[in-house]
Design a protein around this motif. Structure first.
Motif, PDB file in Angstrom:
ATOM      1  N   THR A  56     -12.172   3.217 -12.010  1.00  0.00           N
ATOM      2  CA  THR A  56     -12.457   2.963 -10.594  1.00  0.00           C
ATOM      3  C   THR A  56     -13.148   1.623 -10.400  1.00  0.00           C
ATOM      4  O   THR A  56     -12.794   0.855  -9.492  1.00  0.00           O
ATOM      5  CB  THR A  56     -13.332   4.092 -10.016  1.00  0.00           C
ATOM      6  OG1 THR A  56     -12.683   5.347 -10.211  1.00  0.00           O
ATOM      7  CG2 THR A  56     -13.572   3.886  -8.537  1.00  0.00           C
ATOM      8  N   VAL A  57     -14.137   1.344 -11.226  1.00  0.00           N
ATOM      9  CA  VAL A  57     -14.876   0.074 -11.103  1.00  0.00           C
ATOM     10  C   VAL A  57     -13.963  -1.114 -11.380  1.00  0.00           C
ATOM     11  O   VAL A  57     -14.003  -2.124 -10.664  1.00  0.00           O
ATOM     12  CB  VAL A  57     -16.098   0.064 -12.048  1.00  0.00           C
ATOM     13  CG1 VAL A  57     -16.691  -1.336 -12.145  1.00  0.00           C
ATOM     14  CG2 VAL A  57     -17.151   1.045 -11.551  1.00  0.00           C
ATOM     15  N   ALA A  75      -1.859  11.204  -1.857  1.00  0.00           N
ATOM     16  CA  ALA A  75      -1.145  10.854  -0.626  1.00  0.00           C
ATOM     17  C   ALA A  75      -2.051  10.937   0.597  1.00  0.00           C
ATOM     18  O   ALA A  75      -2.096  10.017   1.419  1.00  0.00           O
ATOM     19  CB  ALA A  75       0.067  11.766  -0.455  1.00  0.00           C
ATOM     20  N   VAL A  76      -2.795  12.031   0.687  1.00  0.00           N
ATOM     21  CA  VAL A  76      -3.637  12.245   1.869  1.00  0.00           C
ATOM     22  C   VAL A  76      -4.808  11.269   1.900  1.00  0.00           C
ATOM     23  O   VAL A  76      -5.122  10.688   2.948  1.00  0.00           O
ATOM     24  CB  VAL A  76      -4.147  13.696   1.916  1.00  0.00           C
ATOM     25  CG1 VAL A  76      -5.158  13.885   3.047  1.00  0.00           C
ATOM     26  CG2 VAL A  76      -2.987  14.662   2.083  1.00  0.00           C
ATOM     27  N   SER A  77      -5.459  11.064   0.763  1.00  0.00           N
ATOM     28  CA  SER A  77      -6.662  10.227   0.747  1.00  0.00           C
ATOM     29  C   SER A  77      -6.352   8.756   0.993  1.00  0.00           C
ATOM     30  O   SER A  77      -7.064   8.087   1.755  1.00  0.00           O
ATOM     31  CB  SER A  77      -7.421  10.389  -0.570  1.00  0.00           C
ATOM     32  OG  SER A  77      -6.633  10.026  -1.673  1.00  0.00           O
ATOM     33  N   ILE A  78      -5.285   8.236   0.394  1.00  0.00           N
ATOM     34  CA  ILE A  78      -4.953   6.827   0.610  1.00  0.00           C
ATOM     35  C   ILE A  78      -4.532   6.590   2.057  1.00  0.00           C
ATOM     36  O   ILE A  78      -4.908   5.595   2.677  1.00  0.00           O
ATOM     37  CB  ILE A  78      -3.863   6.364  -0.382  1.00  0.00           C
ATOM     38  CG1 ILE A  78      -4.403   6.395  -1.813  1.00  0.00           C
ATOM     39  CG2 ILE A  78      -3.388   4.948  -0.047  1.00  0.00           C
ATOM     40  CD1 ILE A  78      -3.377   6.066  -2.883  1.00  0.00           C
ATOM     41  N   ALA A  79      -3.776   7.537   2.624  1.00  0.00           N
ATOM     42  CA  ALA A  79      -3.401   7.426   4.039  1.00  0.00           C
ATOM     43  C   ALA A  79      -4.634   7.522   4.937  1.00  0.00           C
ATOM     44  O   ALA A  79      -4.790   6.758   5.901  1.00  0.00           O
ATOM     45  CB  ALA A  79      -2.393   8.512   4.397  1.00  0.00           C
ATOM     46  N   ARG A  81       0.833  -1.203   0.000  1.00  0.00           N
ATOM     47  CA  ARG A  81       0.000   0.000   0.000  1.00  0.00           C
ATOM     48  C   ARG A  81       0.869   1.256   0.000  1.00  0.00           C
ATOM     49  O   ARG A  81       0.546   2.249  -0.664  1.00  0.00           O
ATOM     50  CB  ARG A  81      -0.918  -0.009   1.223  1.00  0.00           C
ATOM     51  CG  ARG A  81      -2.057   0.982   1.136  1.00  0.00           C
ATOM     52  CD  ARG A  81      -2.998   0.861   2.327  1.00  0.00           C
ATOM     53  NE  ARG A  81      -3.557  -0.464   2.474  1.00  0.00           N
ATOM     54  CZ  ARG A  81      -4.505  -0.785   3.351  1.00  0.00           C
ATOM     55  NH1 ARG A  81      -4.992   0.155   4.157  1.00  0.00           N
ATOM     56  NH2 ARG A  81      -4.969  -2.013   3.428  1.00  0.00           N
ATOM     57  N   ALA A  82       1.968   1.210   0.732  1.00  0.00           N
ATOM     58  CA  ALA A  82       2.890   2.352   0.754  1.00  0.00           C
ATOM     59  C   ALA A  82       3.490   2.581  -0.627  1.00  0.00           C
ATOM     60  O   ALA A  82       3.589   3.728  -1.097  1.00  0.00           O
ATOM     61  CB  ALA A  82       3.989   2.119   1.786  1.00  0.00           C
ATOM     62  N   LEU A  83       3.885   1.492  -1.291  1.00  0.00           N
ATOM     63  CA  LEU A  83       4.442   1.621  -2.636  1.00  0.00           C
ATOM     64  C   LEU A  83       3.385   2.108  -3.629  1.00  0.00           C
ATOM     65  O   LEU A  83       3.684   2.891  -4.540  1.00  0.00           O
ATOM     66  CB  LEU A  83       5.014   0.281  -3.089  1.00  0.00           C
ATOM     67  CG  LEU A  83       6.264  -0.198  -2.340  1.00  0.00           C
ATOM     68  CD1 LEU A  83       6.663  -1.593  -2.807  1.00  0.00           C
ATOM     69  CD2 LEU A  83       7.420   0.782  -2.535  1.00  0.00           C
ATOM     70  N   LEU A  84       2.154   1.648  -3.438  1.00  0.00           N
ATOM     71  CA  LEU A  84       1.053   2.100  -4.288  1.00  0.00           C
ATOM     72  C   LEU A  84       0.834   3.595  -4.112  1.00  0.00           C
ATOM     73  O   LEU A  84       0.692   4.334  -5.094  1.00  0.00           O
ATOM     74  CB  LEU A  84      -0.220   1.333  -3.915  1.00  0.00           C
ATOM     75  CG  LEU A  84      -1.472   1.604  -4.753  1.00  0.00           C
ATOM     76  CD1 LEU A  84      -1.287   1.050  -6.161  1.00  0.00           C
ATOM     77  CD2 LEU A  84      -2.689   0.960  -4.091  1.00  0.00           C
ATOM     78  N   LEU A  85       0.837   4.053  -2.865  1.00  0.00           N
ATOM     79  CA  LEU A  85       0.680   5.479  -2.571  1.00  0.00           C
ATOM     80  C   LEU A  85       1.786   6.290  -3.228  1.00  0.00           C
ATOM     81  O   LEU A  85       1.527   7.308  -3.882  1.00  0.00           O
ATOM     82  CB  LEU A  85       0.671   5.691  -1.054  1.00  0.00           C
ATOM     83  CG  LEU A  85       0.415   7.098  -0.513  1.00  0.00           C
ATOM     84  CD1 LEU A  85      -0.180   7.018   0.890  1.00  0.00           C
ATOM     85  CD2 LEU A  85       1.694   7.929  -0.455  1.00  0.00           C
ATOM     86  N   ALA A 132      -6.747   4.351  -5.276  1.00  0.00           N
ATOM     87  CA  ALA A 132      -5.668   4.533  -6.245  1.00  0.00           C
ATOM     88  C   ALA A 132      -6.215   4.559  -7.670  1.00  0.00           C
ATOM     89  O   ALA A 132      -5.807   5.384  -8.497  1.00  0.00           O
ATOM     90  CB  ALA A 132      -4.642   3.416  -6.091  1.00  0.00           C
ATOM     91  N   ALA A 133      -7.169   3.675  -7.959  1.00  0.00           N
ATOM     92  CA  ALA A 133      -7.780   3.640  -9.295  1.00  0.00           C
ATOM     93  C   ALA A 133      -8.549   4.924  -9.578  1.00  0.00           C
ATOM     94  O   ALA A 133      -8.492   5.467 -10.693  1.00  0.00           O
ATOM     95  CB  ALA A 133      -8.711   2.434  -9.407  1.00  0.00           C
TER      96      ALA A 133
END
Length: 229
Positions: free
Chosen positions: A174-175, A108-112, A84-88, A147-148
């Motif tokens: 997204t879907v 960055a903010v939303s995934i965290a 997840r960190a690498l994805l971010l 992320a999508a």
């Protein structure tokens, strides 16, 4: 002749949400709220699969392609802390490379935020799987769907798509992202199918709200900046 040292007005900064996507993304946020809250209320405190979960899981397992186990494990790894960190980092860098600073901050903010929110909601909802593991909403599904969605916003912005095309691109990416993650989690029996719906809703809600707040902050900061002479 001397050139006058006149400071030219700065070009307006790019926003996280372009005008073409604001309405559809607002609709997605409202949909996300429903997808997150309604299953939470229905399945709060449950310790077994519902009929819907059982039917959905049977369908997914029956139609799983042969030789897809490595893909399933890879998708699951992307939802783990390191993945997840690498994805971010990857999504954030992609936005920065395209010159979309506000969208990079949103990523960055939303995934965290989603990681924290999904973890905080689990004990509140109290839904459990495998005799004790809290499972609603699916943090894996939330992170990869977010992320999508960011990638969809980036594509729509870079290619300057109009509202209808932007909506189609954002929704499609997204879907697909959310469905692939849900498929992996269901095959691994890590979540009930409706847990992944909650994760999907979490992403649809958090990303637009984060983008809107970042744009509002940037607009206020620009308004308070002293005017150039």
């Amino acid at each position: 002749m001397k050139r006058d040292n006149i400071e030219r007005p700065r070009a307006p900064a790019r926003t996280a949400l372009t005008p073409a996507v604001r309405r559809p993304v607002t609709a997605l946020a409202l949909l996300g709220l429903l997808l997150l809250v309604v299953p939470a209320l229905i399945f709060a405190g449950d310790t077994s699969a519902s009929r819907l979960d059982t039917a959905a899981k049977a369908f997914v397992l029956e139609h799983a392609p042969a030789g897809s186990w490595d893909i399933i494990r890879g998708l699951d790894w992307l939802g783990e802390p390191i993945g997840r960190a690498l994805l971010l980092i990857g999504v954030t860098l992609a936005c920065l490379a395209a010159g979309r600073r506000a969208l990079a901050i949103t990523a960055a903010v939303s995934i965290a935020t989603i990681s924290v929110l999904a973890t905080a909601l689990k004990p509140l909802v109290g839904r459990r799987i495998h005799e004790g593991f809290l499972c609603y909403p699916s943090g894996h599904s939330a992170a990869l769907t977010a992320a999508a969605l960011i990638v969809g916003l980036l594509v729509a912005d870079v290619f300057v798509l109009r509202s209808v095309a932007s909506t189609a691109v954002i929704l499609g990416i997204t879907v697909v992202g959310g469905a692939l993650t849900a498929w992996a989690q269901i095959n691994l029996d890590a979540h009930y199918p409706t847990d992944t719906v909650g994760g999907f809703g979490c992403a649809l809600l958090v990303v637009p709200v984060t983008a809107w707040l970042i744009d509002r902050f940037a607009a206020r900061r620009a308004a308070n900046r002293p005017a150039s002479r």
